[in-house]
Design a protein around this motif. Sequence first.
Motif, PDB file in Angstrom:
ATOM      1  N   ASN A  18       0.831  -1.206   0.000  1.00  0.00           N
ATOM      2  CA  ASN A  18       0.000   0.000   0.000  1.00  0.00           C
ATOM      3  C   ASN A  18       0.865   1.254   0.000  1.00  0.00           C
ATOM      4  O   ASN A  18       0.628   2.191  -0.766  1.00  0.00           O
ATOM      5  N   GLN A  19       1.877   1.251   0.847  1.00  0.00           N
ATOM      6  CA  GLN A  19       2.764   2.413   0.927  1.00  0.00           C
ATOM      7  C   GLN A  19       3.524   2.600  -0.388  1.00  0.00           C
ATOM      8  O   GLN A  19       3.687   3.728  -0.876  1.00  0.00           O
ATOM      9  N   LEU A  20       3.992   1.494  -0.983  1.00  0.00           N
ATOM     10  CA  LEU A  20       4.752   1.576  -2.230  1.00  0.00           C
ATOM     11  C   LEU A  20       3.894   2.163  -3.348  1.00  0.00           C
ATOM     12  O   LEU A  20       4.344   3.043  -4.091  1.00  0.00           O
ATOM     13  N   LEU A  21       2.643   1.697  -3.470  1.00  0.00           N
ATOM     14  CA  LEU A  21       1.780   2.183  -4.543  1.00  0.00           C
ATOM     15  C   LEU A  21       1.349   3.625  -4.306  1.00  0.00           C
ATOM     16  O   LEU A  21       1.189   4.400  -5.263  1.00  0.00           O
ATOM     17  N   ILE A  71      -6.180  -4.021  -0.852  1.00  0.00           N
ATOM     18  CA  ILE A  71      -7.015  -4.803   0.071  1.00  0.00           C
ATOM     19  C   ILE A  71      -6.307  -6.124   0.360  1.00  0.00           C
ATOM     20  O   ILE A  71      -5.998  -6.871  -0.580  1.00  0.00           O
ATOM     21  N   PRO A  72      -6.029  -6.420   1.654  1.00  0.00           N
ATOM     22  CA  PRO A  72      -6.247  -5.599   2.851  1.00  0.00           C
ATOM     23  C   PRO A  72      -5.158  -4.542   2.984  1.00  0.00           C
ATOM     24  O   PRO A  72      -4.169  -4.561   2.254  1.00  0.00           O
ATOM     25  N   ASN A  73      -5.372  -3.659   3.914  1.00  0.00           N
ATOM     26  CA  ASN A  73      -4.408  -2.588   4.151  1.00  0.00           C
ATOM     27  C   ASN A  73      -3.997  -2.592   5.627  1.00  0.00           C
ATOM     28  O   ASN A  73      -4.861  -2.457   6.494  1.00  0.00           O
ATOM     29  N   PRO A  74      -2.720  -2.771   5.960  1.00  0.00           N
ATOM     30  CA  PRO A  74      -1.595  -2.910   5.029  1.00  0.00           C
ATOM     31  C   PRO A  74      -1.511  -4.318   4.428  1.00  0.00           C
ATOM     32  O   PRO A  74      -2.020  -5.271   5.003  1.00  0.00           O
ATOM     33  N   LEU A 106      -4.497   1.573  -9.976  1.00  0.00           N
ATOM     34  CA  LEU A 106      -3.640   0.527  -9.434  1.00  0.00           C
ATOM     35  C   LEU A 106      -4.425  -0.181  -8.342  1.00  0.00           C
ATOM     36  O   LEU A 106      -4.781   0.430  -7.330  1.00  0.00           O
ATOM     37  N   ASP A 107      -4.685  -1.463  -8.551  1.00  0.00           N
ATOM     38  CA  ASP A 107      -5.514  -2.223  -7.622  1.00  0.00           C
ATOM     39  C   ASP A 107      -4.747  -3.462  -7.183  1.00  0.00           C
ATOM     40  O   ASP A 107      -4.336  -4.272  -8.016  1.00  0.00           O
ATOM     41  N   ALA A 108      -4.535  -3.623  -5.862  1.00  0.00           N
ATOM     42  CA  ALA A 108      -3.811  -4.772  -5.316  1.00  0.00           C
ATOM     43  C   ALA A 108      -4.703  -5.519  -4.346  1.00  0.00           C
ATOM     44  O   ALA A 108      -5.275  -4.911  -3.428  1.00  0.00           O
ATOM     45  N   ARG A 109      -4.805  -6.830  -4.540  1.00  0.00           N
ATOM     46  CA  ARG A 109      -5.649  -7.658  -3.672  1.00  0.00           C
ATOM     47  C   ARG A 109      -4.937  -8.961  -3.344  1.00  0.00           C
ATOM     48  O   ARG A 109      -4.309  -9.574  -4.220  1.00  0.00           O
TER      49      ARG A 109
END
Length: 376
Positions: free
Chosen positions: A228-231, A254-257, A290-293
């Motif tokens: 999350n921080q990187l993106l 998702i989730p964060n972090p 940018l979506d990370a799951r």
Amino acid sequence: MKLTGREKSSLIFEGVVTVILLVLLNMAIITIIQDVIQSNPGVTNGIFMIKQSLRVGPLQTQIWSYQRILIIIFVIIDIWVVWWRLRRRYHLYQMNHIIAELHYIAQGHLDHRIPFRLKGNQQNVISSVNALVDSAVKSMDDERKIEKSKDELITNVSHDLRTPLTSIIGYLGLIEDKQYQNEEDILKYTHTAYEKAKQMKNLVEDLFEYTKVQQYGAPVNIMRVDLNQLLEQLTASFELEAQHRGIEITSKVIPNPLMIEADPEKLGRVFSNLVANALKYGNGASYIRLDARQKADHVVVTVANDGTPIPKESVDHIFERFYRAEASRSRATGGTGLGLAIVKSIVDLHHGSVRVTSNDDETAFIVSLPLKQVNK
């Protein structure tokens, strides 16, 4: 495997000779035994008593005769010896055929394979030889591809360096020869030369990064990374340029972090290249997302935009080095053709995968990475 006529004749001849020799040997042994028995009255009397005692039935039928027993024993032994010799000779012929096939392959017929289907160790030899030839052919093909790839690399780098270098020399030559009207012309020429020099610098940096990550055993500094921080840092770095182009750039995790094991510098290069690629070539885009799951033991990061789709014929080649979906557009935007090849190389170093989907609605680069790195 079929035997030749000569081999079949040899096999029959050996069987006949073996039978004759065994019959003669049996007759000699029986004669010797009879002579020994007849010359020794004690042995003769003992045999007679055994014969008398071994009678069965109301007729007192005799069931024992040493001659019959000797003949039965010799017949069993003879059959085994003949079978063993013929089988041994047959295996020898099989091995001769295998050796002949090996000589044929060794003469340069690398597309040929031993076609026999045998049993036992011979089949193990055939399978090993065929596998070894396949491996050798594959290694040779890989080596040819590597050599061809090296030649293409040199050609492409030379071409891409020569184009801006020619412009730099040309504009600086105009200044050197005082072929300008005023200071405005000088500024125009130097600015063009400066932009071309930056283009060369970008190519050299991309080439250096690509060759570095392509090297066998390239170092990867694995540590715990907050995705999350990187993106968020990445979107912040591109926010000004995106606003200038009228593009909204956002990130969602998702989730964060979301913690993963990766090389933060190289992973940042992956998503930086994907976002830069979307800004350069996503003509008419209104957003970059940018979506990370997290999914089970891996994480899926999607970098998507609604700009101009990638042509269908280019999707399968998009991660090849120096490949440009639209060459003219790439030259206009200063693309080196190495950005996505670097992305794939870095993802491979992290034991992940990357693919692209593109249609009229959206173009998405989908990166899958393991949460934990395992040495392979």
